[in-house]
Write a protein that holds these residues in place. Structure first.
Motif, PDB file in Angstrom:
ATOM      1  N   GLY A  59       0.772  -1.236   0.000  1.00  0.00           N
ATOM      2  CA  GLY A  59       0.000   0.000   0.000  1.00  0.00           C
ATOM      3  C   GLY A  59       0.800   1.280   0.000  1.00  0.00           C
ATOM      4  O   GLY A  59       0.212   2.378   0.001  1.00  0.00           O
ATOM      5  N   VAL A  60       2.135   1.200   0.004  1.00  0.00           N
ATOM      6  CA  VAL A  60       2.960   2.416  -0.027  1.00  0.00           C
ATOM      7  C   VAL A  60       2.961   2.965  -1.452  1.00  0.00           C
ATOM      8  O   VAL A  60       3.143   2.211  -2.414  1.00  0.00           O
ATOM      9  CB  VAL A  60       4.399   2.118   0.442  1.00  0.00           C
ATOM     10  CG1 VAL A  60       5.272   3.361   0.329  1.00  0.00           C
ATOM     11  CG2 VAL A  60       4.383   1.608   1.882  1.00  0.00           C
ATOM     12  N   ASP A  61       2.757   4.267  -1.595  1.00  0.00           N
ATOM     13  CA  ASP A  61       2.646   4.882  -2.922  1.00  0.00           C
ATOM     14  C   ASP A  61       4.019   5.298  -3.431  1.00  0.00           C
ATOM     15  O   ASP A  61       4.466   6.427  -3.226  1.00  0.00           O
ATOM     16  CB  ASP A  61       1.700   6.093  -2.852  1.00  0.00           C
ATOM     17  CG  ASP A  61       1.251   6.539  -4.236  1.00  0.00           C
ATOM     18  OD1 ASP A  61       1.329   5.730  -5.182  1.00  0.00           O
ATOM     19  OD2 ASP A  61       0.811   7.706  -4.360  1.00  0.00           O
ATOM     20  N   THR A  62       4.685   4.385  -4.116  1.00  0.00           N
ATOM     21  CA  THR A  62       6.027   4.659  -4.630  1.00  0.00           C
ATOM     22  C   THR A  62       6.219   3.916  -5.940  1.00  0.00           C
ATOM     23  O   THR A  62       5.299   3.251  -6.425  1.00  0.00           O
ATOM     24  CB  THR A  62       7.105   4.249  -3.594  1.00  0.00           C
ATOM     25  OG1 THR A  62       8.368   4.780  -4.001  1.00  0.00           O
ATOM     26  CG2 THR A  62       7.185   2.737  -3.436  1.00  0.00           C
ATOM     27  N   ALA A  63       7.404   4.030  -6.520  1.00  0.00           N
ATOM     28  CA  ALA A  63       7.726   3.355  -7.773  1.00  0.00           C
ATOM     29  C   ALA A  63       8.917   2.433  -7.569  1.00  0.00           C
ATOM     30  O   ALA A  63       9.791   2.707  -6.743  1.00  0.00           O
ATOM     31  CB  ALA A  63       8.045   4.388  -8.859  1.00  0.00           C
ATOM     32  N   LYS A  64       8.937   1.360  -8.330  1.00  0.00           N
ATOM     33  CA  LYS A  64      10.035   0.386  -8.249  1.00  0.00           C
ATOM     34  C   LYS A  64      11.031   0.641  -9.384  1.00  0.00           C
ATOM     35  O   LYS A  64      10.644   0.613 -10.557  1.00  0.00           O
ATOM     36  CB  LYS A  64       9.480  -1.041  -8.364  1.00  0.00           C
ATOM     37  CG  LYS A  64      10.542  -2.123  -8.400  1.00  0.00           C
ATOM     38  CD  LYS A  64       9.907  -3.473  -8.716  1.00  0.00           C
ATOM     39  CE  LYS A  64      10.984  -4.538  -8.949  1.00  0.00           C
ATOM     40  NZ  LYS A  64      10.409  -5.793  -9.465  1.00  0.00           N
ATOM     41  N   PRO A  65      12.292   0.876  -9.063  1.00  0.00           N
ATOM     42  CA  PRO A  65      13.285   1.144 -10.110  1.00  0.00           C
ATOM     43  C   PRO A  65      13.791  -0.131 -10.774  1.00  0.00           C
ATOM     44  O   PRO A  65      14.975  -0.463 -10.693  1.00  0.00           O
ATOM     45  CB  PRO A  65      14.388   1.879  -9.347  1.00  0.00           C
ATOM     46  CG  PRO A  65      14.327   1.302  -7.967  1.00  0.00           C
ATOM     47  CD  PRO A  65      12.864   1.020  -7.714  1.00  0.00           C
ATOM     48  N   ASP A  66      12.893  -0.852 -11.424  1.00  0.00           N
ATOM     49  CA  ASP A  66      13.309  -2.084 -12.093  1.00  0.00           C
ATOM     50  C   ASP A  66      13.889  -1.744 -13.467  1.00  0.00           C
ATOM     51  O   ASP A  66      13.961  -0.579 -13.861  1.00  0.00           O
ATOM     52  CB  ASP A  66      12.142  -3.072 -12.189  1.00  0.00           C
ATOM     53  CG  ASP A  66      11.149  -2.712 -13.273  1.00  0.00           C
ATOM     54  OD1 ASP A  66      11.119  -1.536 -13.690  1.00  0.00           O
ATOM     55  OD2 ASP A  66      10.404  -3.589 -13.720  1.00  0.00           O
ATOM     56  N   VAL A  67      14.296  -2.748 -14.201  1.00  0.00           N
ATOM     57  CA  VAL A  67      14.999  -2.504 -15.459  1.00  0.00           C
ATOM     58  C   VAL A  67      14.149  -1.732 -16.459  1.00  0.00           C
ATOM     59  O   VAL A  67      14.655  -0.832 -17.158  1.00  0.00           O
ATOM     60  CB  VAL A  67      15.516  -3.830 -16.062  1.00  0.00           C
ATOM     61  CG1 VAL A  67      14.353  -4.754 -16.439  1.00  0.00           C
ATOM     62  CG2 VAL A  67      16.414  -3.576 -17.260  1.00  0.00           C
ATOM     63  N   HIS A  68      12.855  -2.027 -16.568  1.00  0.00           N
ATOM     64  CA  HIS A  68      12.008  -1.319 -17.518  1.00  0.00           C
ATOM     65  C   HIS A  68      11.865   0.154 -17.145  1.00  0.00           C
ATOM     66  O   HIS A  68      12.019   1.047 -17.987  1.00  0.00           O
ATOM     67  CB  HIS A  68      10.624  -1.968 -17.595  1.00  0.00           C
ATOM     68  CG  HIS A  68      10.620  -3.318 -18.225  1.00  0.00           C
ATOM     69  ND1 HIS A  68      11.148  -3.565 -19.469  1.00  0.00           N
ATOM     70  CD2 HIS A  68      10.135  -4.506 -17.784  1.00  0.00           C
ATOM     71  CE1 HIS A  68      10.996  -4.850 -19.770  1.00  0.00           C
ATOM     72  NE2 HIS A  68      10.393  -5.439 -18.764  1.00  0.00           N
ATOM     73  N   LEU A  69      11.557   0.414 -15.881  1.00  0.00           N
ATOM     74  CA  LEU A  69      11.378   1.797 -15.446  1.00  0.00           C
ATOM     75  C   LEU A  69      12.682   2.577 -15.538  1.00  0.00           C
ATOM     76  O   LEU A  69      12.681   3.780 -15.859  1.00  0.00           O
ATOM     77  CB  LEU A  69      10.826   1.842 -14.023  1.00  0.00           C
ATOM     78  CG  LEU A  69       9.287   1.854 -13.866  1.00  0.00           C
ATOM     79  CD1 LEU A  69       8.706   3.163 -14.364  1.00  0.00           C
ATOM     80  CD2 LEU A  69       8.631   0.685 -14.551  1.00  0.00           C
ATOM     81  N   MET A  70      13.804   1.936 -15.289  1.00  0.00           N
ATOM     82  CA  MET A  70      15.090   2.609 -15.404  1.00  0.00           C
ATOM     83  C   MET A  70      15.357   3.036 -16.847  1.00  0.00           C
ATOM     84  O   MET A  70      15.848   4.144 -17.107  1.00  0.00           O
ATOM     85  CB  MET A  70      16.215   1.696 -14.911  1.00  0.00           C
ATOM     86  CG  MET A  70      16.202   1.434 -13.411  1.00  0.00           C
ATOM     87  SD  MET A  70      16.548   2.903 -12.420  1.00  0.00           S
ATOM     88  CE  MET A  70      18.304   3.091 -12.719  1.00  0.00           C
ATOM     89  N   ARG A  71      15.020   2.177 -17.786  1.00  0.00           N
ATOM     90  CA  ARG A  71      15.223   2.526 -19.198  1.00  0.00           C
ATOM     91  C   ARG A  71      14.312   3.671 -19.623  1.00  0.00           C
ATOM     92  O   ARG A  71      14.755   4.609 -20.307  1.00  0.00           O
ATOM     93  CB  ARG A  71      14.951   1.303 -20.076  1.00  0.00           C
ATOM     94  CG  ARG A  71      15.989   0.213 -19.995  1.00  0.00           C
ATOM     95  CD  ARG A  71      15.504  -1.018 -20.739  1.00  0.00           C
ATOM     96  NE  ARG A  71      16.450  -2.114 -20.663  1.00  0.00           N
ATOM     97  CZ  ARG A  71      16.123  -3.385 -20.897  1.00  0.00           C
ATOM     98  NH1 ARG A  71      14.863  -3.707 -21.201  1.00  0.00           N
ATOM     99  NH2 ARG A  71      17.033  -4.332 -20.804  1.00  0.00           N
ATOM    100  N   LEU A  72      13.051   3.594 -19.227  1.00  0.00           N
ATOM    101  CA  LEU A  72      12.120   4.666 -19.588  1.00  0.00           C
ATOM    102  C   LEU A  72      12.568   5.993 -18.995  1.00  0.00           C
ATOM    103  O   LEU A  72      12.554   7.031 -19.666  1.00  0.00           O
ATOM    104  CB  LEU A  72      10.703   4.327 -19.107  1.00  0.00           C
ATOM    105  CG  LEU A  72      10.064   3.030 -19.611  1.00  0.00           C
ATOM    106  CD1 LEU A  72       8.660   2.878 -19.045  1.00  0.00           C
ATOM    107  CD2 LEU A  72      10.043   2.983 -21.131  1.00  0.00           C
ATOM    108  N   ALA A  73      12.954   5.956 -17.738  1.00  0.00           N
ATOM    109  CA  ALA A  73      13.370   7.181 -17.051  1.00  0.00           C
ATOM    110  C   ALA A  73      14.659   7.745 -17.651  1.00  0.00           C
ATOM    111  O   ALA A  73      14.805   8.965 -17.774  1.00  0.00           O
ATOM    112  CB  ALA A  73      13.555   6.904 -15.564  1.00  0.00           C
TER     113      ALA A  73
END
Length: 200
Positions: free
Chosen positions: A129-143
């Motif tokens: 339930g914590v409102d955050t983002a996970k810095p996984d490989v996909h999100l790292m590439r997009l970012a």
């Protein structure tokens, strides 16, 4: 850049594939109410660590059936490190949950659990339930392509869509996992090369 318009295209594409209930769930995740609730989420994240979620799901289900019947996860899961961690968390679930409730730093607390690491701790707290983002490989590439961080990317889209940060994260990750958006191509060539739906 992943604009609000492009975000909604991903959302629409996922809903056409029947992922609407999952996306809606991420909008209203309740914090765990018991040690069992907490342990299930931790075990789910451990099962998913390092493998595709479509493979991990059945493993998780088998583990939970074994644990609820009083058996060890080792009887249904051949990964010795993960299955021992699962057994430990299930055995100590009430104490672990109590510690989580009292922890000032939920992320640090979760990372101290067996087989929960510096990236998977974000997956776990999101499911709690914590409102955050996970810095996984996909999100790292997009970012990286958007010259930002996964959290800031999701915060920006959250602000302009009204969706939780965690929901934005799940939408972007799932679109990549399902091949709707190629994070690898997006990082190198941008949206038009990466989005499967159109050149828009």
């Amino acid at each position: 850049m992943i604009t609000v318009r492009r975000f909604w295209k991903l959302d629409q594409a996922l809903r056409l594939l029947d992922f609407g209930p999952l996306l809606d769930w991420t909008e209203s995740i309740d914090p765990p109410a018991s040690g069992d609730d907490f342990a299930e989420q931790a075990i789910y994240v451990i099962c998913n660590s390092g493998m595709r979620y479509i493979v991990a799901g059945p493993i998780f289900e088998r583990c939970m059936v074994a644990l609820r019947s009083g058996a060890s996860a080792t009887t249904v899961y051949g990964h010795p490190g993960k299955s021992r961690a699962i057994d430990d968390i299930w055995r100590d679930r009430d104490d672990i949950f109590s510690g989580y409730q009292g922890a000032d730093d939920k992320l640090a607390y979760c990372q101290a659990l067996p087989w929960i690491g510096p990236v998977t701790k974000y997956h776990l707290v999101k499911n709690l339930g914590v409102d955050t983002a996970k810095p996984d490989v996909h999100l790292m590439r997009l970012a990286k392509r958007d010259k930002t961080t996964p959290l800031k990317l999701c915060q920006r889209l959250s602000k302009h869509t009204g969706r939780r940060i965690a929901t934005v994260d799940t939408t972007l990750w799932l679109a990549c996992a399902e091949g709707i958006l190629s994070s690898r191509r997006y990082e190198k060539k941008g949206w038009r090369a990466a989005f499967a739906g159109s050149a828009a």
